[in-house]
Design an enzyme around this catalytic site. Structure first.
Site, PDB file in Angstrom:
ATOM      1  NE  ARG A  93      -5.021  -0.822  -0.180  1.00 14.78           N
ATOM      2  CZ  ARG A  93      -6.173  -0.940  -0.843  1.00 14.78           C
ATOM      3  NH1 ARG A  93      -7.270  -1.268  -0.219  1.00 14.78           N
ATOM      4  NH2 ARG A  93      -6.209  -0.697  -2.122  1.00 14.78           N
ATOM      5  NE  ARG A  96      -9.719   5.640 -11.944  1.00 13.89           N
ATOM      6  CZ  ARG A  96      -9.030   6.041 -13.005  1.00 13.89           C
ATOM      7  NH1 ARG A  96      -9.110   7.276 -13.429  1.00 13.89           N
ATOM      8  NH2 ARG A  96      -8.240   5.195 -13.643  1.00 13.89           N
ATOM      9  CG  ASP A 102      -2.404  -2.312  -9.466  1.00 16.88           C
ATOM     10  OD1 ASP A 102      -1.943  -1.249  -9.936  1.00 16.88           O
ATOM     11  OD2 ASP A 102      -3.416  -2.367  -8.751  1.00 16.88           O
ATOM     12  CB  CYS A 149     -10.763  -7.598   6.671  1.00 19.28           C
ATOM     13  SG  CYS A 149      -9.875  -6.412   5.655  1.00 19.28           S
ATOM     14  NE  ARG A 173      -2.396   3.535  -8.573  1.00 25.01           N
ATOM     15  CZ  ARG A 173      -2.336   2.263  -8.194  1.00 25.01           C
ATOM     16  NH1 ARG A 173      -1.175   1.744  -7.857  1.00 25.01           N
ATOM     17  NH2 ARG A 173      -3.411   1.515  -8.133  1.00 25.01           N
ATOM     18  CE1 TYR A 174      -4.682   4.189 -12.649  1.00 25.57           C
ATOM     19  CE2 TYR A 174      -5.634   3.859 -10.471  1.00 25.57           C
ATOM     20  CZ  TYR A 174      -4.958   3.369 -11.566  1.00 25.57           C
ATOM     21  OH  TYR A 174      -4.544   2.061 -11.581  1.00 25.57           O
ATOM     22  CB  CYS A 197      -7.329 -12.299   1.480  1.00 32.95           C
ATOM     23  SG  CYS A 197      -9.057 -11.789   1.547  1.00 32.95           S
ATOM     24  CG  ASP A 199      -0.957  -6.362  -6.548  1.00 36.97           C
ATOM     25  OD1 ASP A 199      -0.828  -6.216  -7.776  1.00 36.97           O
ATOM     26  OD2 ASP A 199      -1.881  -5.863  -5.888  1.00 36.97           O
ATOM     27  CB  CYS A 240      -4.332  -8.793   1.983  1.00 40.02           C
ATOM     28  SG  CYS A 240      -4.881  -7.080   2.033  1.00 40.02           S
ATOM     29  CE  LYS A 265      -7.365  -1.467 -10.427  1.00 43.11           C
ATOM     30  NZ  LYS A 265      -7.085  -0.135  -9.856  1.00 43.11           N
TER      31      LYS A 265
HETATM   32  S1  SF4 Z   1      -8.019  -8.511   0.254  1.00 43.08           S
HETATM   33 FE1  SF4 Z   1      -7.146  -7.508   2.075  1.00 43.08          FE
HETATM   34  S2  SF4 Z   1      -8.455  -5.742   2.407  1.00 43.08           S
HETATM   35 FE2  SF4 Z   1      -9.600  -7.137   1.083  1.00 43.08          FE
HETATM   36  S3  SF4 Z   1     -10.822  -8.413   2.474  1.00 43.08           S
HETATM   37 FE3  SF4 Z   1      -8.929  -9.507   2.051  1.00 43.08          FE
HETATM   38  S4  SF4 Z   1      -7.581  -8.931   3.748  1.00 43.08           S
HETATM   39 FE4  SF4 Z   1      -9.217  -7.420   3.697  1.00 43.08          FE
END
Ligand code: SF4
Length: 412
Positions: free
Chosen positions: A157, A139, A353, A148, A135-136, A152, A316, A155, A360
């Site tokens: 993603r 990088r 973001d 994971c 995207r940038y 979370c 997000d 998340c 960002k």
């Molecule tokens: S934010 Fe998403 S990618 Fe990062 S540790 Fe938590 S669940 Fe996993």
């Protein structure tokens, strides 16, 4: 009364703040019969994760109906998984425990607002090969896995992480590395996912070695929450392997001072001793860290762990995250209470973001009150106003900046 005043002035009420900044062990909790060898073995921790609503309820009978319903449905959206170590940080007596909000699903995750998205940062549309986001200009984000140690609930993603929605993420390392090697403008690669530190040492070493030989790569980064969810993974052998790939930076992810236990401090210390510069990314979360006093204790405690607070993210617009999202107004209040009120090293950059893939964008309380051809009027952390002279043609001025009583603000 005291705490209200402290919010306005940013001064610390000593008792609560020093309590938040104490380092404590997560302890053994329900797992007191487990041997030290097992408890400190990251494979054991992974194998014994809490992954079902029934397990959760057995260990935590105080689960609310919203949490139980959320946990029942979680594996259709973003898997439920909590390591025994991290589970011990939850206060079962407190429905608003900040650790609980981060990893225990709630039924509100199934509610979707019209402005929420499954890919809020537009990563898929900036992906030239599977698992690589460019995207940038200089990088790339190199997604290595969809797994994971724990998940979370906010998340970014979650469309792909844990594969609960059938995204079927398959990174193709050969193609990802080939793309990087054939784009000399790329100087920085961030390994993320999912969590790269879930790989075995050998697998991670192989990947890092393949990247390190690309001559135009100036430095490598790893984004990980493993030191927080699973500090047992940060073994001396892992650190010895990682230090072969300098310059290598690591960004960890913590949101609340209670996540910074003695175990985490020791794990981060091992990484720092391996010469790895450490930064932290936090997400501003309702009921977790949208509070100036908590955030100040958190960033100060991070410095004690040798970690520089790097970014504070506005949450997000991920599908089903409205119940966790704090307002931008709150974020600005938190930043106002940090800048000038604590060490500059402790102050992260607060960013949004941009929805859809704009990258960002830093957001700050307003410190520049006016800027025209001949002056800048600025406000300091105490609300005092100063004028700094500026020449229209760029010539340095000799007049010293002056504090002004009643600035006559321009109309710009
Ligand atoms: S934010 Fe998403 S990618 Fe990062 S540790 Fe938590 S669940 Fe996993």
């Amino acid at each position: 009364m005291h705490s209200d005043t402290s919010r306005e002035t940013g001064e610390e009420p000593p008792a609560r703040s020093s309590n938040l900044k104490q380092f404590k062990s997560a302890g053994r909790g329900f797992w007191s019969n487990v041997s030290d060898a097992d408890w400190n073995d990251w494979h054991w921790q992974l194998k014994n994760r809490i992954t079902t609503a029934e397990q959760l309820q057995r260990l935590m009978p105080t689960l609310t109906p919203e949490e139980f319903a959320g946990a029942k449905l979680a594996n259709h959206k973003l898997a439920l998984a909590i390591t025994p170590y991290f589970f011990n940080l939850i206060d079962p007596a407190d429905e608003n425990c900040p650790i609980r909000w981060q990893v225990i699903p709630r039924i509100q995750e199934t509610h979707t607002a019209s402005w929420e998205m499954s890919d809020p940062c537009g990563e898929d549309s900036h992906s030239p090969v599977p698992g690589l986001v460019h995207r940038y200009p200089d990088r790339v984000l190199f997604l290595v896995t969809d797994r994971c140690a724990a998940y979370c609930r906010y998340c970014t993603r979650s469309r792909l992480v844990s594969n609960a929605t059938g995204y079927d993420f398959h990174p193709e390392f050969d193609k990802q590395i080939e793309y990087i090697a054939s784009h000399p403008e790329i100087r920085d690669v961030l390994l993320s996912g999912g969590d790269p530190l879930l790989f075995s040492d050998d697998k991670l070493e192989n990947l890092l070695s393949r990247l390190r030989v690309i001559p135009h790569l100036e430095f490598l980064r790893i984004g990980t929450r493993i030191p927080i969810f699973l500090p047992q993974r940060i073994t001396p052998a892992l650190c010895a392997m990682l230090k072969k790939f300098h310059p290598l930076f690591i960004s960890v992810h913590t949101n609340h001072p209670r996540e910074l236990t003695t175990e985490v401090r020791d794990a981060l210390g091992r990484l720092a001793d391996a010469g790895i510069p450490l930064g932290n990314q936090s997400v501003l979360l309702r009921n977790v860290n949208d509070d100036a006093e908590i955030m100040k204790a958190h960033v100060q405690k991070l410095l004690m762990c040798r970690v520089k607070p790097y970014y504070l993210y506005q949450c997000d617009l991920i599908t089903g995250s409205a119940h966790l999202r704090a307002s931008v107004r709150k974020g600005l209040e938190v930043m106002e209470a940090l800048r000038g009120h604590t060490s500059g090293y402790a102050v992260p950059t607060y960013v949004i973001d941009a929805p859809g893939g704009g990258g960002k964008i830093p957001v700050n309380p307003e410190y520049v009150l006016c800027h025209n051809d001949d002056r800048v009027v600025v406000r300091n952390y105490e609300g005092k106003i100063f004028e700094y002279p500026e020449a229209a043609d760029g010539t340095p001025l000799v007049e010293a900046p002056t504090e002004i009583e009643e600035p006559e603000l321009c109309k710009c």
